[in-house]
Design an enzyme around this catalytic site. Structure first.
Site, PDB file in Angstrom:
ATOM      1  N   SER A 134       7.148   0.644  13.986  1.00 21.65           N
ATOM      2  CA  SER A 134       7.502  -0.762  13.367  1.00 21.65           C
ATOM      3  C   SER A 134       8.085  -1.687  14.167  1.00 21.65           C
ATOM      4  CB  SER A 134       9.033  -0.013  12.465  1.00 21.65           C
ATOM      5  OG  SER A 134       9.302  -0.963  11.623  1.00 21.65           O
ATOM      6  N   ASP A 292       1.530   3.501   3.993  1.00 24.02           N
ATOM      7  CA  ASP A 292       2.672   2.530   4.638  1.00 24.02           C
ATOM      8  C   ASP A 292       2.427   1.296   3.486  1.00 24.02           C
ATOM      9  OD1 ASP A 292       4.431   0.820   5.767  1.00 24.02           O
ATOM     10  OD2 ASP A 292       3.626   1.393   7.713  1.00 24.02           O
ATOM     11  N   HIS A 321       5.908   4.340   5.165  1.00 27.31           N
ATOM     12  CA  HIS A 321       6.101   3.712   6.760  1.00 27.31           C
ATOM     13  C   HIS A 321       6.941   4.762   7.584  1.00 27.31           C
ATOM     14  CE1 HIS A 321       7.011   0.830   9.656  1.00 27.31           C
ATOM     15  NE2 HIS A 321       8.257   0.699   9.662  1.00 27.31           N
TER      16      HIS A 321
END
Length: 352
Positions: A134, A292, A321
């Site tokens: 991320s 995601d 995610h």
């Protein structure tokens, strides 16, 4: 072991704001070997701290893939976070009061440039492998472009080269929730905390996936609460997660960190994204989560196609995610093969 690194010289941010110095909290596990060739640098995501043993126990720890008995593992708490580094809760030396809303924006690139001074302080001239998911992956890509020769292997996970309008919209919606809290503009450490709970609920919808909620928060898990109201599991879960974050994080920090994510663009002042990514010389494994919705798999496919010799692992997961934190049983064998493969770079896409 968690330590504090203090940089006492002036430091100028991309915005032009100059700080008289800064401090970083960082955690290390294991020891540097004689030639300092066993460094594993891990970058944490939005609301994590500098200790990956707490939030990535499937990959980091005694007997795990990244074992402190073998590696020197380091993770830095990024600027803006409330877990020890310079943040809105720190004292502004010009006023001798907490920064609060006056805390300047650290871009992802600014963050990386603070880490460079820590790296020099520790005498590290080579990083064997660096990985982050991320916004942690954003920092990793920035640094691998800024100092290509520093990294031998990099593993950006569930991330991108530039934050999309979609990602910025999610962040803006979360900031709007914080701004709607009547306490937000008050100069106090708990300003905007109710808004933070709502922001977290919005964020979860981007972190998870339709299938995941159907598995963990199914409709048949509803229960009858006070006044005979039916409360569904997903409703209760959203509220619980909002309160959980309020109890461990800070709205001022969250607000600024979301803006840091918005700043992410590896191509800024480098001739564009493609030119920037082609500066990377480390052996690269890109990992993406097929479900995601925040950083769609197409963004990792672009990284793999643009970074020379990069490989791509596509992971199937019901958890969107957040799969980058949960699917370690699929990530570990890919990491093992990636690191142990001594052959030259080659393009490859693997679907799991």
């Amino acid at each position: 072991m968690t330590s504090i690194f203090k940089y006492d010289n002036s430091f100028t941010l991309e915005s032009g704001v100059t700080l008289p110095g800064y401090h970083l909290a960082y955690t290390t596990h294991g020891k540097l070997n004689a030639d300092k060739s066993n460094v594993v640098w891990i970058f944490h995501a939005l609301t994590a701290n500098s200790n990956p043993l707490e939030w990535w126990p499937g990959l980091v720890g005694d007997g795990r893939f990244f074992d402190p008995a073998k590696y020197f593992i380091i993770c830095v708490n990024k600027p803006g976070s409330p877990y020890g580094s310079i943040s809105p809760l720190s004292i502004n030396p010009q006023t001798n009061q907490p920064y609060y809303h006056d805390f300047p924006l650290f871009t992802i690139r600014d963050m990386v440039r603070t880490y460079q001074h820590l790296k020099d302080h520790l005498g590290i001239s080579k990083i064997f492998i660096a990985l982050g998911g991320s916004t942690g992956g954003m920092q990793l890509l920035e640094w691998a472009i800024e100092e290509p020769a520093l990294f031998e292997h990099i593993v950006p996970i569930a991330t991108n080269a530039i934050l999309s309008p979609w990602g910025i919209a999610f962040n803006a919606s979360q900031r709007m929730a914080i701004e709607a809290d009547s306490s937000w503009l008050e100069r106090r450490p708990d300003a905007g905390q109710k808004g933070l709970a709502a922001a977290r609920s919005i964020a979860l919808l981007s972190y998870r996936h339709y299938n995941g909620y159907d598995i963990t928060q199914a409709r048949d898990k509803a229960f009858v609460a006070l006044h005979n109201e039916v409360v569904f599991a997903s409703d209760n879960y959203q509220r619980y997660q909002g309160l959980k974050l309020v109890n461990r994080f800070n709205a001022l920090c969250y607000y600024r960190l979301s803006q840091s994510m918005d700043s992410h663009d590896v191509g800024r002042k480098r001739g564009g994204v493609e030119a920037a990514l082609q500066k990377i010389t480390a052996k690269t494994l890109v990992i993406g989560i097929k479900s995601d919705v925040l950083y769609p798999i197409a963004e990792q496919e672009y990284l793999q196609k643009t970074i020379r010799g990069a490989e791509l692992l596509n992971i199937a997961s019901d958890f969107g995610h957040d799969g980058f934190l949960l699917e370690y049983e699929k990530i570990e064998p890919a990491l093992r093969k990636f690191i142990e493969d001594k052959q030259s770079h080659h393009l490859k896409v693997v679907n799991e």
